[in-house]
Design an enzyme around this catalytic site. Structure first.
Site, PDB file in Angstrom:
ATOM      1  N   ARG A   1     -11.931   7.916  -2.422  1.00 13.44           N
ATOM      2  CA  ARG A   1     -12.262   9.316  -2.101  1.00 13.44           C
ATOM      3  C   ARG A   1     -13.776   9.466  -1.878  1.00 13.44           C
ATOM      4  O   ARG A   1     -14.203  10.073  -0.901  1.00 13.44           O
ATOM      5  CB  ARG A   1     -11.807  10.190  -3.271  1.00 13.44           C
ATOM      6  CG  ARG A   1     -11.661  11.640  -2.922  1.00 13.44           C
ATOM      7  CD  ARG A   1     -11.170  12.416  -4.140  1.00 13.44           C
ATOM      8  NE  ARG A   1      -9.923  11.899  -4.689  1.00 13.44           N
ATOM      9  CZ  ARG A   1      -9.406  12.235  -5.875  1.00 13.44           C
ATOM     10  NH1 ARG A   1     -10.044  13.109  -6.639  1.00 13.44           N
ATOM     11  NH2 ARG A   1      -8.278  11.721  -6.306  1.00 13.44           N
TER      12      ARG A   1
ATOM     13  N   ARG B   1      -5.920   7.732  -6.493  1.00 11.70           N
ATOM     14  CA  ARG B   1      -5.791   8.197  -7.878  1.00 11.70           C
ATOM     15  C   ARG B   1      -4.605   9.155  -8.012  1.00 11.70           C
ATOM     16  O   ARG B   1      -4.313   9.627  -9.097  1.00 11.70           O
ATOM     17  CB  ARG B   1      -7.098   8.880  -8.314  1.00 11.70           C
ATOM     18  CG  ARG B   1      -8.311   7.954  -8.188  1.00 11.70           C
ATOM     19  CD  ARG B   1      -9.601   8.666  -8.557  1.00 11.70           C
ATOM     20  NE  ARG B   1      -9.660   8.951  -9.977  1.00 11.70           N
ATOM     21  CZ  ARG B   1     -10.090   8.102 -10.902  1.00 11.70           C
ATOM     22  NH1 ARG B   1     -10.503   6.898 -10.540  1.00 11.70           N
ATOM     23  NH2 ARG B   1     -10.101   8.427 -12.161  1.00 11.70           N
ATOM     24  N   ASN B   2      -3.954   9.449  -6.897  1.00  9.21           N
ATOM     25  CA  ASN B   2      -2.775  10.333  -6.916  1.00  9.21           C
ATOM     26  C   ASN B   2      -1.469   9.540  -6.845  1.00  9.21           C
ATOM     27  O   ASN B   2      -0.401  10.126  -6.678  1.00  9.21           O
ATOM     28  CB  ASN B   2      -2.829  11.297  -5.721  1.00  9.21           C
ATOM     29  CG  ASN B   2      -3.912  12.361  -5.891  1.00  9.21           C
ATOM     30  OD1 ASN B   2      -3.849  13.155  -6.825  1.00  9.21           O
ATOM     31  ND2 ASN B   2      -4.891  12.370  -5.009  1.00  9.21           N
TER      32      ASN B   2
ATOM     33  N   ASP C   1      -0.145   5.078   0.825  1.00  8.47           N
ATOM     34  CA  ASP C   1      -0.403   6.077   1.876  1.00  8.47           C
ATOM     35  C   ASP C   1      -0.322   5.429   3.258  1.00  8.47           C
ATOM     36  O   ASP C   1      -1.116   4.541   3.584  1.00  8.47           O
ATOM     37  CB  ASP C   1      -1.817   6.671   1.707  1.00  8.47           C
ATOM     38  CG  ASP C   1      -2.003   7.381   0.372  1.00  8.47           C
ATOM     39  OD1 ASP C   1      -1.053   8.033  -0.089  1.00  8.47           O
ATOM     40  OD2 ASP C   1      -3.101   7.272  -0.199  1.00  8.47           O
TER      41      ASP C   1
ATOM     42  N   ASP D   1       0.875  -1.162   0.000  1.00 10.75           N
ATOM     43  CA  ASP D   1       0.000   0.000   0.000  1.00 10.75           C
ATOM     44  C   ASP D   1       0.924   1.227   0.000  1.00 10.75           C
ATOM     45  O   ASP D   1       2.102   1.110   0.365  1.00 10.75           O
ATOM     46  CB  ASP D   1      -0.878  -0.043   1.258  1.00 10.75           C
ATOM     47  CG  ASP D   1      -1.693   1.206   1.404  1.00 10.75           C
ATOM     48  OD1 ASP D   1      -2.353   1.598   0.426  1.00 10.75           O
ATOM     49  OD2 ASP D   1      -1.665   1.821   2.494  1.00 10.75           O
TER      50      ASP D   1
END
Ligand code: BG6
Ligand code: MG
Length: 229
Positions: free
Chosen positions: A49, A117-118, A11, A9
């Site tokens: 999100r 998505r970032n 973040d 992962d």
């Protein structure tokens, strides 16, 4: 079981962008007068999100239209990207960098499996764009964690079977996703106390031990293996 690949992962595992997600949502919630704190924030780990916004809106005092929701997500994302724009390779700890390099030297295939998505932008900022063999992220999935889709796609890209990959996660939703896909799940950070994880680690460098010991697991009982770790 013979671990050949490791899916990370992003973040809260490779870098601390989980804190920027919190700060950006907090700013948006404060502007709207919606109660939002770190306890609620824990439920946002690993989820998309749009799903994150729905969780935050559970405490809203009124209903929001789809257009309003879109604009709230946009506001949050532009605030979040402001934080991301200030990142650089120093935002990856020495322990994370050295462990990744050691895993690479040992021949493991390495991928990212993130709902964000970032992802591509973050990897660029932290100087890891070309490091991973493959990247599976929020731009190519229909369902976010706890659905295993993002990890199944990562394993497919690596040409490995799910059971031959470790999944490293800081989100309980990510641990559930890994387990649902038949991966070996490893909880770290916020998931270091998640009892659904196959393994729980305090330090990123512990991943080396787990990968090596799992590689021997074919000749060891589950009890012997857990005693080793
Ligand atoms: C995950 C985070 O990695 O990405 C979630 O843990 C976040 O909190 C999700 O909602 C989607 O991120 P982004 O960058 O696409 O808004
Ligand atoms: Mg995470």
């Amino acid at each position: 079981m013979n671990i050949r690949g490791i899916i990370f992962d992003l973040d809260g595992v490779i870098c601390s962008t989980d804190e920027y997600h919190y700060l950006a949502w907090k700013q948006m919630a404060d502007e709207e007068g919606i109660d939002f704190d770190r306890k609620v924030n824990e439920r946002l780990r690993g989820v998309s999100r749009a799903e994150s916004l729905e969780i935050i809106l559970e405490r809203a005092r009124r209903e929001y239209t789809d257009e309003e929701k879109d604009s709230m997500m946009e506001r949050k994302n532009s605030c979040y990207r402001e934080f991301l724009s200030g990142m650089n390779p120093d935002d990856v700890s020495r322990e994370v960098r050295e462990t990744l390099e050691e895993l690479r030297r040992k021949g493991y295939r390495l991928a990212i499996g993130s709902s964000s998505r970032n992802t591509v932008y973050i990897l660029e900022r932290i100087g890891l764009s070309d490091f991973f063999d493959d990247v599976s992220d929020g731009t190519i999935i229909a369902r976010s964690k706890p659905d295993p889709e993002v990890f199944i796609k990562a394993a497919g890209m690596l040409h490995l079977r799910n059971e031959d990959c470790l999944v490293i996660e800081d989100a309980p939703a990510g641990i559930d996703a890994a387990n649902a896909g038949g991966f070996v799940s490893v909880g770290i950070g916020s998931a270091a106390s998640c009892d659904r994880a196959s393994y729980r680690v305090e330090h990123f460098a512990d991943i080396l031990n787990i990968a090596e010991n799992c590689a021997d697991a074919g000749t060891k009982s589950a009890e012997t293996l857990s005693a080793l770790l």
